[in-house]
Design an enzyme around this catalytic site. Sequence first.
Site, short mmCIF file in Angstrom:
data_model
loop_
_atom_site.label_atom_id
_atom_site.label_comp_id
_atom_site.label_asym_id
_atom_site.label_seq_id
_atom_site.Cartn_x
_atom_site.Cartn_y
_atom_site.Cartn_z
N GLY A 43 11.22 8.80 79.78
CA GLY A 43 10.39 9.99 79.93
C GLY A 43 9.96 10.24 81.36
N ASN A 72 14.86 10.93 71.85
CA ASN A 72 14.50 11.08 73.27
C ASN A 72 14.57 12.53 73.72
OD1 ASN A 72 16.57 8.21 73.96
ND2 ASN A 72 14.40 8.22 73.51
N LEU A 73 15.34 13.34 72.96
CA LEU A 73 15.74 14.65 73.48
C LEU A 73 14.58 15.62 73.68
CD1 LEU A 73 19.06 15.17 71.48
CD2 LEU A 73 18.75 14.18 73.75
N LYS A 88 21.73 6.09 79.41
CA LYS A 88 20.70 6.94 80.02
C LYS A 88 20.93 7.06 81.53
CE LYS A 88 16.85 6.51 76.85
NZ LYS A 88 15.45 6.12 76.65
N CYS A 173 -1.35 -6.47 93.58
CA CYS A 173 -0.04 -6.43 92.94
C CYS A 173 -0.20 -6.38 91.43
CB CYS A 173 0.82 -7.64 93.37
SG CYS A 173 0.58 -9.13 92.40
N CYS A 188 -2.84 -16.12 59.29
CA CYS A 188 -3.11 -16.24 57.85
C CYS A 188 -3.26 -14.86 57.19
CB CYS A 188 -4.33 -17.12 57.60
SG CYS A 188 -5.83 -16.46 58.30
ZN LIG Z 1 -1.21 -10.29 93.13
#
Ligand SMILES: [Zn+2]
Length: 704
Positions: A43, A72-73, A88, A173, A188
Site C-alpha cells: 500500500g 490488494n487491488l 508485486k 534507531c 490455557c
Molecule cells: Zn538504537
Amino acid sequence: MVSAVEVPSTLGFTSAASLDAVYGDGTAARVHSSRILVVGAGGVGCELVKNLASTGFSHITLIDLDTIDVSNLNRQFLFRKHHVGKSKAVEAAATITAMVPSTEIEGIVGNIKDTKFGISFFKSFNIVCCALDNLEARRHVNRMCLAADVPMIESGSTGYVGQTSVVAKGFECYDCTTRPQPKSYAVCTIRSTPEKPVHCVVWAKFLYELIFGPDDDGNVLKDLDMDTGRAANEASASIPDTEKTGPKEDAKKGKEPVKAPQANGHENGHSEQSTENNGTVIAPKSKRVRYAEGEDPEEFAKRVCELVFVTDIEKQRKMTELWQERAPPLVYDVGGVVDNLSEEFKQPNLSDQTSWTKEKSAVVFRETLKHIASHRKEEVGNLTFDKDDKDALMFVCAASNLRSHAYGVPLQSPFAVKGIAGNIVHAIATTNAVVGGLIVQEALKVMANNGDVRDCLTTFVSKAPVGARVMKILYPEQLRKKNEKCFVCSKGHLQLILDLEKTKLRTVVNTVLQKRMCVLQPTVNLTAGEYHNTLYECGVGLEADEIEEYEQNLEKSLQELRVTDGSELVVSDLAQNLSCTVHVSHASGLYEDKAEWERFRLEGKIQEAEVDTNGVRSEDDSTEDVDDECLEVPVQEMEGSCAAAPNTSVAIADEANVTVTAEGEDRGGKKRSLDHAENGRLDGEPESKKMRGEERESMEAENR
Ligand SMILES: [Zn+2]
C-alpha cells in the site's frame, strides 16, 4: 555525495528549477542522479514509488517477496486484475516505467533479509525507504542501514493513523525504543477454556498447523498429537529424536527413516503404545492427528474429527476443577453429522457475512480435511496458516466454529473469521497516500543537505485534527538523539536471566537471539572468568567438524558449556554488523511452569529519560525493561474490526497486513488511542508531550 550531471529541465513531472528554488541549489541534480532503495511494494510502497518517480528520482530499486492478491487491488493502484498472482515488485516497476518513462526502476523479487543483500548492497544507495509490513524485516533493515551508513526513511500506516521517521547514525534507531506488544492470550485459555470467538480462531490456526504444518514442538496443541495426559510443553520435551526430526533429516543422516504411520494402525500392529524411559506415553501412530503419507483421506478425516471433537473434549471434561464456575465443553460427533448440504454449500463464499451453523461447520471441516489430504499432498507437512489460502481459511472457519459450539461461544461468519484470523486493521488508501508523500518530503530534505538528515522530521498522521493553537492532522517533531543504551546503535548491554543447569543453548540461540533480538546469523562467544570459548556460529564458510560441534552444543545445557552466573556472552552477526554483550545470571528453576523454550527473562534498559526542547518530560521516557512474557500466545485481539461492510465509502481491505494495532492497552491497562484527540482532551497540553507520550507508541504501526 553525487557527482555533477546534466540535469533535464523536467524531472519526472517536476521542474528542476522549482526543486532548486524550494530546496536549494543542487537539489535537482542530486535527486536526478541518486539511487533509492524501496523495500516493500504494498500500500505505501505503491504510493511511494509513484511519488518518487514523479518528483524526479530517476534510479529506483524496488524489492518485495510478495505476489499480487485480488484483495490488494482496491488501494495498491499500480496493479490491475490481470496482475493477480504476479510479482508485486516486478509489476510495480513495469507500471512506473510506463507512467514515467524517464525513471530507471528495477523490481527485485526477494526477501530483504536474504544474505545476498549485504552491507555492500545497502551502501550502493543514497537513501533506503522502508514500506514494510513486519517488525522483523524493519529491525533488520534498520541494522543494515546503520552498518552501511545510509539514511533510512521508515514508515507505517494502520487505519487512519500513520507515521514517517528517519534513521541515521547518532539519531534514534528502530531498536532504540520498545515496540508495543500485540495483545496476547494465556495458553490455557486457548487450550482449555476459550470464552470468545478469537480464542477459538487462534486455536483453529494452531490445529491447522499441527495437522498440516511442519512438526513443531512449540505448537500449543502438541499434546493433541500425543496421548500423554501431560501439558503440551512438558510432553514435547520427551518425544524421541526420530519423531522430532522426521524422516527427511534422518534419511540425510543415514539412519533408518521413520515409517509413515498406517491409517489402519490396529490391524497393522501399530496400536501398541510405546513407553519412553521417563514414563511418557507416545500415542500410537493411528491416534495422531497429523496426516500420514499415503493415508486414505476419508479415514484421516474421520480420525481427526474423533480425536479433536470427541476424545479431547472428553479429556477436557474430566478436568473438573476447570468446570466449577463455567459449563464444561460439549462433545459433538462431527464425523457423524449427516452430509445433506448441497455442493454449493460445500464451496462457501468466504466473503459471506452470515454465521455458519454447527452442521455446516462439521461438513465443511470434514470436506476440507479430505480435500487438503487428497489434492495438496505435496504441501502437507509444510503448510502454515495463510489468510489468503482458501482451504486454510475454510478449515479455520469450520474448526473454530465447532470449537465455539463446544464451549458455548457464538459461531461466526467466514468474513468475521478472516478478520480475526488475519489480525485485520482495515488499510485505508488515503493514509497510505499521505505517508507516501511524507516519505518523499524527507527524501528531498536528505538530498537538499547532500545526505545529511539534520532537517528531517518524524511526522505523525492522526485520525482527526488535534492541537491547542492550531488544529492539524500532521504532527512533526525533531528526530530524537539515539538511546545510549540501545544494544543495536549504542553498544548497550542486555541481561539474560535463566536456569543455567536446565536451559539448552538451543533456547538461547533460537528464542533469545533469533526471535527476541532479531539476530539473523548469531555467533556466540563466552567469557566466564578466564575461560573463553566460541559456543555457536552459523552461516557460510564453516568446516564440517565445526558445524557438527556447534550442532552438538545446541543440545547441551549452558552449565555443560561452562556458562556461569556472571558470565558474558558476546553475540555478534557479521551480516548485520552487530555485536552485543549479554550478561548471564542464574536463576534456579525460573519459570518452571512454562514451556522449556520460555524459561528466561531478557532485560535491558533501552529507553532513557529525556528532556525535550520545551523542557517537558515526555511520557514514555521512563526506563523500561525488555520483559519477556512468553507464557502468552502472541496474537492480537481484533474482535469487531471486521464488523464493517466490505464496501463502505473508504477503501477497506479485506486482508490483514497489520500486526500492531493503532489502538490497544498497555500492560497497565492505560488506553493508548488517538480517539482522545477527537474529543479535545489534549487541548492545553504541549504538543510534544501529547504525541510522544501516548500516540507515538500507538502509531508504531505496520504497513500496507
Ligand atoms: Zn538504537
